[in-house]
Write an enzyme that holds these catalytic residues in place. Sequence first.
Site, PDB file in Angstrom:
ATOM      1  N   LYS A  20      45.790  45.103  36.890  1.00 32.85           N
ATOM      2  CA  LYS A  20      44.534  46.308  37.040  1.00 32.85           C
ATOM      3  C   LYS A  20      44.529  46.307  38.161  1.00 32.85           C
ATOM      4  O   LYS A  20      44.244  47.459  38.721  1.00 32.85           O
ATOM      5  CB  LYS A  20      43.589  45.517  36.005  1.00 32.85           C
ATOM      6  CG  LYS A  20      43.873  45.868  34.590  1.00 32.85           C
ATOM      7  CD  LYS A  20      42.505  46.088  33.510  1.00 32.85           C
ATOM      8  CE  LYS A  20      41.619  45.031  33.557  1.00 32.85           C
ATOM      9  NZ  LYS A  20      42.069  43.389  33.472  1.00 32.85           N
ATOM     10  N   ARG A  95      34.408  46.220  27.882  1.00 33.24           N
ATOM     11  CA  ARG A  95      35.440  45.092  27.557  1.00 33.24           C
ATOM     12  C   ARG A  95      34.868  44.553  25.378  1.00 33.24           C
ATOM     13  O   ARG A  95      35.524  43.791  24.970  1.00 33.24           O
ATOM     14  CB  ARG A  95      34.977  43.882  28.220  1.00 33.24           C
ATOM     15  CG  ARG A  95      35.312  43.360  29.490  1.00 33.24           C
ATOM     16  CD  ARG A  95      37.099  42.563  29.144  1.00 33.24           C
ATOM     17  NE  ARG A  95      37.169  41.425  30.127  1.00 33.24           N
ATOM     18  CZ  ARG A  95      37.468  40.952  31.536  1.00 33.24           C
ATOM     19  NH1 ARG A  95      36.682  42.665  32.208  1.00 33.24           N
ATOM     20  NH2 ARG A  95      37.578  40.628  32.031  1.00 33.24           N
ATOM     21  N   ARG A 134      48.695  32.855  40.433  1.00 34.48           N
ATOM     22  CA  ARG A 134      47.842  34.359  41.821  1.00 34.48           C
ATOM     23  C   ARG A 134      46.903  33.733  42.249  1.00 34.48           C
ATOM     24  O   ARG A 134      45.907  32.703  42.369  1.00 34.48           O
ATOM     25  CB  ARG A 134      47.209  35.027  40.077  1.00 34.48           C
ATOM     26  CG  ARG A 134      46.321  35.946  40.646  1.00 34.48           C
ATOM     27  CD  ARG A 134      45.895  36.873  39.486  1.00 34.48           C
ATOM     28  NE  ARG A 134      45.043  36.676  38.530  1.00 34.48           N
ATOM     29  CZ  ARG A 134      44.096  37.817  38.246  1.00 34.48           C
ATOM     30  NH1 ARG A 134      44.694  38.412  37.836  1.00 34.48           N
ATOM     31  NH2 ARG A 134      43.209  36.595  37.734  1.00 34.48           N
ATOM     32  N   ARG A 167      41.359  31.464  41.460  1.00 34.42           N
ATOM     33  CA  ARG A 167      39.763  31.512  40.593  1.00 34.42           C
ATOM     34  C   ARG A 167      39.657  30.441  39.917  1.00 34.42           C
ATOM     35  O   ARG A 167      40.517  30.204  38.896  1.00 34.42           O
ATOM     36  CB  ARG A 167      39.588  32.699  39.868  1.00 34.42           C
ATOM     37  CG  ARG A 167      39.562  33.736  40.514  1.00 34.42           C
ATOM     38  CD  ARG A 167      40.143  35.565  40.271  1.00 34.42           C
ATOM     39  NE  ARG A 167      39.269  35.653  38.487  1.00 34.42           N
ATOM     40  CZ  ARG A 167      39.422  36.505  38.058  1.00 34.42           C
ATOM     41  NH1 ARG A 167      39.611  37.703  38.364  1.00 34.42           N
ATOM     42  NH2 ARG A 167      38.691  36.706  36.427  1.00 34.42           N
ATOM     43  N   ARG A 178      40.317  33.524  27.685  1.00 33.95           N
ATOM     44  CA  ARG A 178      39.872  35.043  28.375  1.00 33.95           C
ATOM     45  C   ARG A 178      40.496  35.432  27.392  1.00 33.95           C
ATOM     46  O   ARG A 178      40.366  36.528  27.182  1.00 33.95           O
ATOM     47  CB  ARG A 178      40.634  34.541  29.891  1.00 33.95           C
ATOM     48  CG  ARG A 178      38.953  34.220  30.846  1.00 33.95           C
ATOM     49  CD  ARG A 178      39.188  34.613  31.826  1.00 33.95           C
ATOM     50  NE  ARG A 178      39.742  35.332  33.149  1.00 33.95           N
ATOM     51  CZ  ARG A 178      40.678  35.526  34.103  1.00 33.95           C
ATOM     52  NH1 ARG A 178      41.253  34.547  34.214  1.00 33.95           N
ATOM     53  NH2 ARG A 178      40.968  36.322  34.738  1.00 33.95           N
TER      54      ARG A 178
HETATM   55  P1  AMP Z   1      37.702  39.974  35.879  1.00 30.10           P
HETATM   56  O1  AMP Z   1      37.855  39.394  36.967  1.00 30.10           O
HETATM   57  O2  AMP Z   1      38.118  41.030  34.272  1.00 30.10           O
HETATM   58  O3  AMP Z   1      39.450  39.261  34.611  1.00 30.10           O
HETATM   59  O4  AMP Z   1      36.431  39.620  34.876  1.00 30.10           O
HETATM   60  C1  AMP Z   1      36.105  37.901  35.191  1.00 30.10           C
HETATM   61  C2  AMP Z   1      34.819  37.633  33.980  1.00 30.10           C
HETATM   62  O5  AMP Z   1      33.784  38.209  33.922  1.00 30.10           O
HETATM   63  C3  AMP Z   1      35.593  37.656  32.308  1.00 30.10           C
HETATM   64  O6  AMP Z   1      36.494  36.471  32.362  1.00 30.10           O
HETATM   65  C4  AMP Z   1      33.885  37.629  31.762  1.00 30.10           C
HETATM   66  O7  AMP Z   1      33.280  36.408  31.931  1.00 30.10           O
HETATM   67  C5  AMP Z   1      33.333  39.017  33.134  1.00 30.10           C
HETATM   68  N1  AMP Z   1      33.420  40.231  33.094  1.00 30.10           N
HETATM   69  C6  AMP Z   1      33.618  41.068  33.724  1.00 30.10           C
HETATM   70  N2  AMP Z   1      33.915  42.132  32.951  1.00 30.10           N
HETATM   71  C7  AMP Z   1      33.157  41.921  31.860  1.00 30.10           C
HETATM   72  C8  AMP Z   1      32.533  42.761  30.680  1.00 30.10           C
HETATM   73  N3  AMP Z   1      32.159  44.164  30.703  1.00 30.10           N
HETATM   74  N4  AMP Z   1      31.925  42.442  29.597  1.00 30.10           N
HETATM   75  C9  AMP Z   1      31.730  40.801  29.983  1.00 30.10           C
HETATM   76  N5  AMP Z   1      31.864  40.394  30.722  1.00 30.10           N
HETATM   77  C10 AMP Z   1      32.971  40.745  31.660  1.00 30.10           C
END
Ligand code: AMP
Length: 305
Positions: A20, A95, A134, A167, A178
């Site tokens: 993404k 999400r 990554r 990360r 995740r």
């Molecule tokens: P990402 O960078 O999109 O992989 O998000 C990293 C982390 O942020 C996720 O594992 C969640 O803990 C939190 N997070 C990101 N977007 C959301 C969302 N829309 N709802 C809830 N938690 C989120």
Amino acid sequence: MTTDGYRPIILLLGPPGAGKGTQARFLHDKLAVPHIASGDLLRAHRRRGTALGNAAQAYMDRGELVPDQLVVDMVMDRLERADTVRGAFLDGFPRTLSQAQVADQLLAARRSVVRVALYLEVPTEVLVERIAGRWLCPSCQATYPSHSSAPPGNGRCVACGDQLYQRADDRPEVVQNRIDVYLRETLPVIEHYARRDLLVRVDGNRSIEAVRTTLCSNLGGVVRGLRHNHWHVYFSDQFRADDGRSDWRGRTLCGRHVDSRSSRERGSEDDFRAHPCRRCQLELRARQGPIPDAPVLPTAQPQHT
Ligand code: AMP
């Protein structure tokens, strides 16, 4: 409900590691609308040590979702900024089904509407492998794959020179969680947009260029050139494929304005692949630069519940 005149919102959905962020940089460049990634916004809050950042920390470290209300407030607050007046694309949000339902209502109240939900699909085993290798740039969010435990190249971002990092939630034990959370919580979101006929499934297990081509053709289309027998890909001004529309207009990747009045023949991705405009093709192959407006904190802090 007619949604003409509503601010268009594009959703970029997909599991962690689906690409993404990589695709978002390309779309941001071409569409000139802001890329709003809920994960990036949350990480920015954490770096600054805000109340929201502190509240989100434990959830993020475990690979769990941050509570809906916090995330919805944060994203809606970001959509209040002036740069979103022509639209935005949201990455990693919504999400959960509840986030999607609340977001639909709050967007409508702001004369905004989801035009399309692009869903990047990648098999789980490929996701785990991609995430394990990554590396990211903290400044511009560029991602770099590595096939060993060392960072790629000299360990610095090609675009902005910052030191690359991995990360904390990309550790294998967190990644699996995740992905599990994603499958449990986010698949109902996919079904929600499929029911509303807004979902486009995109095979994300292909080259970056091939995925970009599919995204373009779903946010516009393919048209034949007027002077040469080759095809261009274009983004529609509607931010949605123009299928079935008698009036359409957009801009090709090579920079030409195209519209229905010039009675151009419309084609498919296969037509483009068979006889592509070389300049459109170069744009699809170009290495993506940094996102200049890396996440900025919202003006007001969301209330915690
Ligand atoms: P990402 O960078 O999109 O992989 O998000 C990293 C982390 O942020 C996720 O594992 C969640 O803990 C939190 N997070 C990101 N977007 C959301 C969302 N829309 N709802 C809830 N938690 C989120």
